[in-house]
Scaffold this active site. Structure first.
Site, short mmCIF file in Angstrom:
data_model
loop_
_atom_site.label_atom_id
_atom_site.label_comp_id
_atom_site.label_asym_id
_atom_site.label_seq_id
_atom_site.Cartn_x
_atom_site.Cartn_y
_atom_site.Cartn_z
CG HIS A 1 14.75 12.70 -58.31
ND1 HIS A 1 14.66 11.80 -57.27
CD2 HIS A 1 13.46 12.98 -58.66
CE1 HIS A 1 13.39 11.56 -56.99
NE2 HIS A 1 12.65 12.27 -57.83
CD GLU A 2 12.40 15.83 -61.00
OE1 GLU A 2 11.51 15.28 -61.67
OE2 GLU A 2 12.37 15.86 -59.75
CG HIS B 1 10.72 10.95 -62.31
ND1 HIS B 1 10.22 9.78 -61.75
CD2 HIS B 1 11.00 11.77 -61.28
CE1 HIS B 1 10.21 9.91 -60.43
NE2 HIS B 1 10.68 11.10 -60.12
CD GLU C 1 9.36 10.63 -56.46
OE1 GLU C 1 10.40 11.30 -56.33
OE2 GLU C 1 8.62 10.71 -57.47
#
Length: 663
Positions: A171-172, A175, A258
């Site tokens: 997930h990170e 980003h 998100e």
């Protein structure tokens, strides 16, 4: 949405950010002037003056001081965040995890981050742990992908399985690769400026309560203590205008990103139960403490838009929620309603054997005492497609469609001593020198050894030993090894980094010839370790038209790397014909003999000033010139070009590293 469109959207959102910032400033200035006018009239009435005229420049002074607070605070905070991700991690109370840490939970985290970095083709981010935070949360921060950091809470390490932790890191990484980090760091500075008045008002209330003192019976009007308290209370209330707009801005910027990051985590790991399990445990923990992703640090409000989950209970839902509800995120991931999971801490004994309890795949990274640390995971264990959205991105609603992972991916082995050296700053420096040594030319090799003996005598012997190990590796693993060493190299002081870059330049110049492999290594080192690394470069060129000659040079470089003479020219022409509007012709073709890597470096400096949506055209032209299957030299070249342009590595490049047979 691909990477470059995401970057363009970030520029558009920057304009939205400036608009909302302007509205917030106007609202705060009007509120301050109105409040001070009322306070002035009240004071006049209390002292019995009866004159309600305002002093000269009253409103102008109030406006100037308010703007000084807001703009000055914003500039101050942005200057404080000049270090990028490291500064943000320290703001959140993070502690840097040393690359050679052997603490089991930290080693597991470092291994996962290394795997993700190797699969995505970027420099391995530095890792921080927020030791005082017991909830499940994480964030990525930095100005670009080559200097990113990843931070997780202690609760994330203690409560999540390896698969769930890998989902969080995936997930990170979304980003990082989608360019969200730069916007998020800018947002910290902007929010600090417009929220300063609330903090200053709170301090004035405390000063008034503690140090204001009283007044004698002969004095008229309110005491200084009361004036300070009332004025501070007014500023505190006004400051909430800034907090209102701050939360509005964060909610406008963060929520949709998100969803995209959750979907990307599934694509990266090919396992919806990774990020899904982590979110389900956040939900389970929320039942016990109202917010399973709660951050207790005093900067939590300021950094709330960066985290995996809502940092405070009042940010869980509603108009100003920084994140979508957990239920909605899980519904999108699984396509159905799912139950929450127990988030109790995992028994420490389960981390005792890294090879089994940590769930490492065969051939995975490890430096524990019971396992061989030389086996690095093949990027095929993760999904290369998921890391390269600009060349084929699946929509978020397709996130639950996971590729078949039943067949184990081939492992890629790197010598033990190389892996260990990559995790220590001084040894990593010697490893860089080892990558540049050339034993094929005895005269130049001896000159290189003499340079090392004179400049860094203690590292010379280690560099020669590491060079023997490096020579046993496939050439395609040289750049991944350099990526693996980046966290350790970034622990060097600025002076040591400059010394490293200077010695590397001297080693390259020893034979007075710059080879392509040397150019690639030097480009990556400069991009990631130079004093200018991490600095934002403004957009000067909106398309490739002003950079026609530079584009022809890069396409020629790729064509001559993959093909010989006439075949190279044909590959060049085939590539430029795919983009006829650019107007490139045979005249812009540069033969191998005429190529000058100094001119290539200058071209890359100009390409850095290219608009985000124009950058993929350069990469696609080079891919077209390279043919259907890239050699290791072509893959390395494109990897360095992408690093110089702050662009993701194409899937075909990542796959070329993944397909190396086990050594």
């Amino acid at each position: 949405m691909n990477f470059f469109e995401h970057q363009a959207q970030a520029h558009r959102e920057s304009k939205k950010l400036l608009f909302l910032f302007g509205l917030a400033v106007i609202a705060i200035v009007l509120a301050v002037n109105g409040t001070l006018a009322v306070l002035w009239i009240w004071m006049k009435g209390q002292y019995g003056s009866g004159l309600y005229t305002f002093p000269r420049w009253f409103f102008a002074t109030n406006t100037a001081v308010t703007l000084l607070f807001i703009i000055g605070g914003t500039l101050f905070e942005m200057a404080r965040l000049q270090e990028g991700g490291d500064a943000v991690a320290r703001m959140a109370g993070g502690r840097l995890v040393m690359p050679d840490s052997r603490e089991p939970q930290e080693r597991r985290l470092l291994n996962i981050v290394e795997e993700m970095a190797l699969a995505s083709g970027i420099a391995c981010p530095r890792v921080y742990v927020m030791d005082d935070e017991d909830a499940i949360n994480a964030f990525a921060a930095g100005y670009h992908q080559n200097e990113a950091v990843v931070a997780v809470t202690r609760g994330t390490l203690a409560r999540l399985s390896r698969d769930e932790l890998q989902g969080v890191i995936g997930h990170e990484f979304s980003h990082i690769l989608n360019g969200d980090m730069r916007m998020n760091v800018k947002l910290i500075g902007v929010l600090f400026g417009i929220q300063m008045l609330a903090g200053f008002g709170q301090h004035m209330m405390e000063w008034g309560a503690r140090f204001g003192g009283g007044r004698s019976r002969d004095e008229k009007g309110p005491s200084i203590q009361l004036v300070l308290f009332v004025f501070g209370a007014a500023l505190f209330v006004i400051g909430y205008i800034g907090i209102f707009f701050g939360r509005l801005i964060k909610s406008a910027v963060s929520r949709q990103r998100e969803f995209l990051a959750d979907a990307s985590a599934v694509q990266f790991t090919r396992n919806p139960d990774g990020i899904g399990g982590a979110l389900r445990k956040i939900g389970g923990l929320t039942r016990d403490n109202q917010c399973g992703s709660r951050i207790n640090h005093h900067n939590a409000e300021q950094l709330s838009h960066m985290f995996l989950g809502a940092a405070r209970p009042n940010l869980l839902s509603g108009l100003f929620a920084t994140h979508p509800p957990i239920e909605t995120r899980l519904q999108r991931l699984y396509g159905r309603s799912v139950t929450y999971l127990d988030a109790s801490e995992i028994v420490e004994d389960s981390f005792a054997n890294p090879a089994s309890a940590m769930g490492f795949a065969a051939g995975g990274i490890d430096s524990g005492a019971n396992t061989n640390p030389s086996n690095l995971p093949s990027p095929l264990q993760l999904s290369p497609l998921g890391f390269h959205p600009e060349f084929g991105y699946r929509a978020p609603e397709q996130a639950a469609i996971v590729a078949d992972n039943s067949q184990p991916a081939p492992s890629v082995k790197i010598p033990t001593e190389v892996v260990q050296a990559a995790r220590n700053p001084q040894a990593a420096s010697a490893l860089v020198f080892a990558l540049l040594l050339d034993r094929n030319d005895k005269a130049s090799y001896q000159m290189q050894i003499d340079i090392l003996r004179q400049a860094v005598a203690q590292q010379c012997a280690l560099a020669t030993l590491l060079h023997e190990a490096v020579e046993t590796m496939s050439a395609s693993m040289r750049l991944p090894v350099l990526d693996l060493a980046m966290p350790a190299l970034k622990l060097l002081s600025p002076e040591q980094r400059q010394q490293l870059l200077g010695i590397a330049a001297r080693l390259i110049a020893a034979d007075q010839i710059v080879t392509q492999s040397e150019f690639v290594l030097q480009t990556l080192l400069q991009r990631r370790l130079s004093p200018l690394a991490g600095r934002e470069v403004g957009v000067r060129y909106q398309d490739l038209t002003p950079l026609k000659a530079e584009t022809g040079l890069l396409v020629s470089l790729m064509a001559t790397t993959e093909f010989e003479k006439d075949a190279a020219l044909q590959a060049y022409l085939r590539s430029v014909k795919s983009m006829p509007d650019l107007g490139l012709t045979q005249e812009q073709f540069v033969s191998r003999e005429a190529l000058d890597f100094f001119e290539v470096k200058q071209a890359l400096d100009r390409f850095q000033q290219l608009a985000p949506l124009a950058k993929p055209f350069v990469i696609r032209l080079m891919l077209k010139a390279g043919g259907e299957q890239l050699s290791s030299e072509g893959a390395d070249l494109l990897r360095s070009i992408c690093a110089a342009l702050d662009a993701p590595v194409p899937e075909v490049v990542s796959a070329s590293y993944a397909s190396i047979p086990a050594l």
